[in-house]
Design an enzyme around this catalytic site. Structure first.
Site: not given
Length: 737
Positions: A60, A89-90
């Site tokens: 991605h 974020e992850d």
């Protein structure tokens, strides 16, 4: 699923190399090293993650970086930011780590992208708040939004692997905000693809049928373009200039829009494609050359005088420059011809990013976009409206065309299309807008709601006694005017509400009533207002009188509000509710994750019938409402309140009749109405609820409301009616009550 780790590793490296190959022309010394560092960090951070499709997650960020380079034309900073846009974020990596490794600028871009990661995930105001945050970073660095658009484009391209309700939510959010944003930033190619993908996921049958028809007409179209261009090519060759000719079909979404707005079938959409002539020339010659080519085209083909668009002299505010004309071909067909230089074409396709390339040479196109960004900053500073209002105002300004007008001193101002003298007044200054009582346009006196035309010169007339009214909001279109008027009205409203509260409490004391929360809630229900503030305001303004209050107290319900359903929190809670209600089998719509049979209402805005692609929407006071996925209200519902959407689909185990409408048009003849009603009631045994036929000069138009079982039944009926002698057109319409 068996995963071949070796094979995957190879694929990741091959995609990374492809990205580097595409970025090669723009890389400076040391850039490749930085990109490698970002790639390694991202690869490691996401090593155990997979996308819904089962692919390694790193695919991605690599794809997003590739879109940034190839389709938007961004540079190294954006590639690095795109590769790491999900890292904070992850994973455990903090922004401070990124700042230490890559510097402040990249950290700030990633911070902006992280803020909008969850856009539209929770409740309405949360979604809108996130969107506002995104725009704050946009006004600092426009790359945030460009990378976000690349991210959204890749998500839309891979939406197939998502569950249906997620598809609807993401697609509608895209059409509601991201496609207009791409349009405003001049990213024409991305805007078009986002719109087409939206249609593909919300109305697959229509999308496929238009795509097939465009394909089927391709050979004929190419032949036509060849013929059309023969004389023009000869002339261009004589001039000895480099040029390129493209025949571009209209996008599927815009064809569908036209079919829908004009209520016509595909075959009747005339301007299915545009011919684009792209000239390779220097900047100082391009304007004169475009007009020269226009002159050649109109020597051979007659132009439609109403359809000349000159965006070379006054570019659109997203920087778009081009000369458009519509001419009549030899076969009686209208053809749109777009004439532009190579530079203009690049700006039209890649928008804002392409401006960097031409920044030093062309200040006007740049400054139009800069002006727009300055306006966004301005809007953001008016930070006192609800975030939702803000998003709606902002969105309204994204898609609008412009009107060009002048101040009394001859300064050019650009306003949204449809702007009035009042919009212009607020554009000059808030105080001028608030005190505006009228205007002089081209030396003629006009009211404040006069709609501006291109080239108008405007002088605003003011009065110290004037102040904004509620109805001003009806005839201003610019965000600036709307937000300023709302500010002023809010102050007024506050005063009225304070007075109203005193009046209400005094009246309740006189009537010996305790102003408890429960009583106020009953009052809100009775007077149909959403909040206490609104109730006080209406009392203060005299819309609710003392007599009304007395009447309410005399007739008020004795028990608490038992029957009013509470607004369910989200889709999950609703689905639990649904499981309790099982046992109503005369309906044939299955709702929710478990596909149960529950109570619902059909939305009046799009009147779904069995066979339509539908979704359920949980309303605050009317339970579940069923909408068609292509309902005009769907983008707003799904992008503002995605958490209230539930799956719904029809099964055909019962014969239940649904009311729908047909429009029928044709040439009048004796016995025609009789033939039409015979097919409806005798052959297909359909019950009509009403029929109105209007004839004028041998042409008849009719509207028939009838009961059908499902879409198949309806299509069968439409086919039959089309075969009646004299009937030219039959189409479904949505009954509005």
């Amino acid at each position: 699923m068996v995963i071949d780790a070796e094979q995957e590793k190879k694929e990741i490296i091959s995609r990374y190399r492809r990205l580097l190959r595409k970025a090669k022309p723009i890389l400076k010394d040391g850039d490749a090293k930085l990109i490698k560092k970002a790639f390694t960090l991202s690869l490691d951070a996401h090593k155990d993650m997979r996308r819904k499709s089962g692919e390694p997650f790193i695919f991605h960020p690599l794809a997003v970086a590739e879109i940034c380079v190839e389709e938007i034309g961004l540079g190294t900073t954006s590639i690095i930011s795109a590769l790491m846009h999900d890292v904070v974020e992850d994973t455990d990596i903090e922004l401070t780590d990124i700042e230490r490794m890559f510097g402040k600028k990249i950290a700030r871009i990633i911070d902006g992208l992280t803020k909008i990661r969850g856009v539209f995930e929770y409740g309405t105001s949360q979604q809108a708040e996130n969107f506002r945050k995104m725009l704050f970073t946009l006004s600092e660095d426009v790359r945030v939004i460009l990378i976000k658009l690349a991210d959204r484009l890749h998500n839309m391209r891979t939406l197939d692997s998502m569950p249906r309700n997620k598809q609807l939510k993401v697609a509608n959010e895209t059409i509601y905000l991201y496609a207009p944003l791409a349009h405003r930033l001049g990213l024409n190619a991305i805007k078009t693809e986002l719109e087409d993908l939206y249609l593909r996921f919300t109305d697959r049958p229509i999308y496929s049928s238009i795509a097939e028809k465009i394909d089927a007409t391709k050979a004929a179209r190419n032949k036509f373009i060849k013929q059309f261009m023969i004389p023009i090519k000869e002339e261009l060759d004589k001039l000895g200039i480099e040029y390129e000719i493209k025949g571009r079909p209209k996008s599927i979404h815009s064809i569908w829009n036209k079919m829908r707005k004009q209520n016509i079938p595909f075959e009747e959409v005339f301007d299915l494609f545009a011919i684009r002539i792209i000239l390779d020339t220097t900047m100082e010659h391009e304007k004169a050359l475009c007009w020269q080519v226009y002159s050649i085209v109109t020597d051979y083909y007659t132009p439609n005088p109403d359809r000349l668009r000159d965006w070379i002299s006054t570019p659109k505010s997203n920087g778009y420059e081009s000369l458009h004309t519509t001419v009549m071909a030899k076969n009686g067909q209208w053809v749109e011809v777009q004439i532009r230089s190579k530079r203009m074409d690049e700006i039209a396709e890649k928008g804002y990013a392409a401006h960097w390339k031409y920044k030093d040479t062309n200040t006007t196109a740049e400054s139009n976009l800069e002006k727009w960004l300055a306006r966004v900053r301005d809007l953001l500073e008016q930070n006192n409206h609800s975030a939702l209002d803000f998003v709606d105002d902002f969105r309204g300004n994204l898609f609008s065309e412009e009107v060009f007008v002048f101040t009394p001193k001859g300064e050019l101002k650009t306003l949204p299309y449809g702007a009035t003298a009042l919009d212009f007044a607020f554009e000059i200054h808030t105080q001028v807008g608030s005190k505006c009582i009228g205007a002089k346009v081209n030396n003629k006196l006009v009211p404040i709601n006069y709609v501006l035309k291109n080239g108008d010169q405007i002088e605003i007339l003011t009065s110290a006694k004037q102040k904004p009214h509620e109805d001003w909001l009806r005839f201003v279109v610019s965000s600036k005017a709307k937000s300023r008027i709302k500010d002023e009205l809010k102050e007024d409203k506050k005063k009225s509400a304070e007075e109203g509260k005193e009046i209400l409490l005094r009246k309740l004391r006189q009537l010996k009533e305790d102003p408890s929360q429960q009583l106020l809630e009953q009052m809100r229900e009775h007077f149909k207002v959403q909040a206490n503030f609104e109730l006080y305001y209406r009392v203060g303004r005299g819309f609710i009188t003392a007599a009304d209050l007395k009447k309410f107290v005399e007739n008020k319900p004795t028990s608490p509000l038992k029957n009013r359903p509470n607004a369910p929190a989200d889709a999950k809670a609703i689905e639990q509710e649904i499981t309790k209600i099982k046992g109503r089998y005369e309906d044939i719509l299955l709702v929710g994750e478990d596909m149960d049979v529950v109570d619902y209402k059909l939305a009046k805005c799009c009147t779904p019938i069995p066979g339509d692609d539908v979704f359920g929407f949980v309303t605050v006071s009317e339970g579940i409402k069923i909408h068609r996925t292509n309902c005009p209200n769907a983008p707003e519902l799904l992008s503002h309140h995605g958490n209230r959407v539930v799956k719904a689909k029809w099964t055909s185990q019962h014969e239940v009749a649904f009311l729908t409408g047909l429009k029928i048009r044709g040439t009048d003849r004796v016995g025609l109405i009789n033939d039409v009603s015979k097919i409806i009631s005798e052959e297909l045994k359909v019950n009509m609820s009403s029929m109105s036929i209007h004839t004028d000069s041998g042409i008849f138009e009719g509207e028939i409301m009838l009961y059908v079982n499902d879409t198949r039944h309806l299509e069968q009926l439409i086919e039959k009616l089309r075969s009646v002698e004299g009937v030219v057109k039959v189409s479904r319409f949505d009954s509005k009550e």
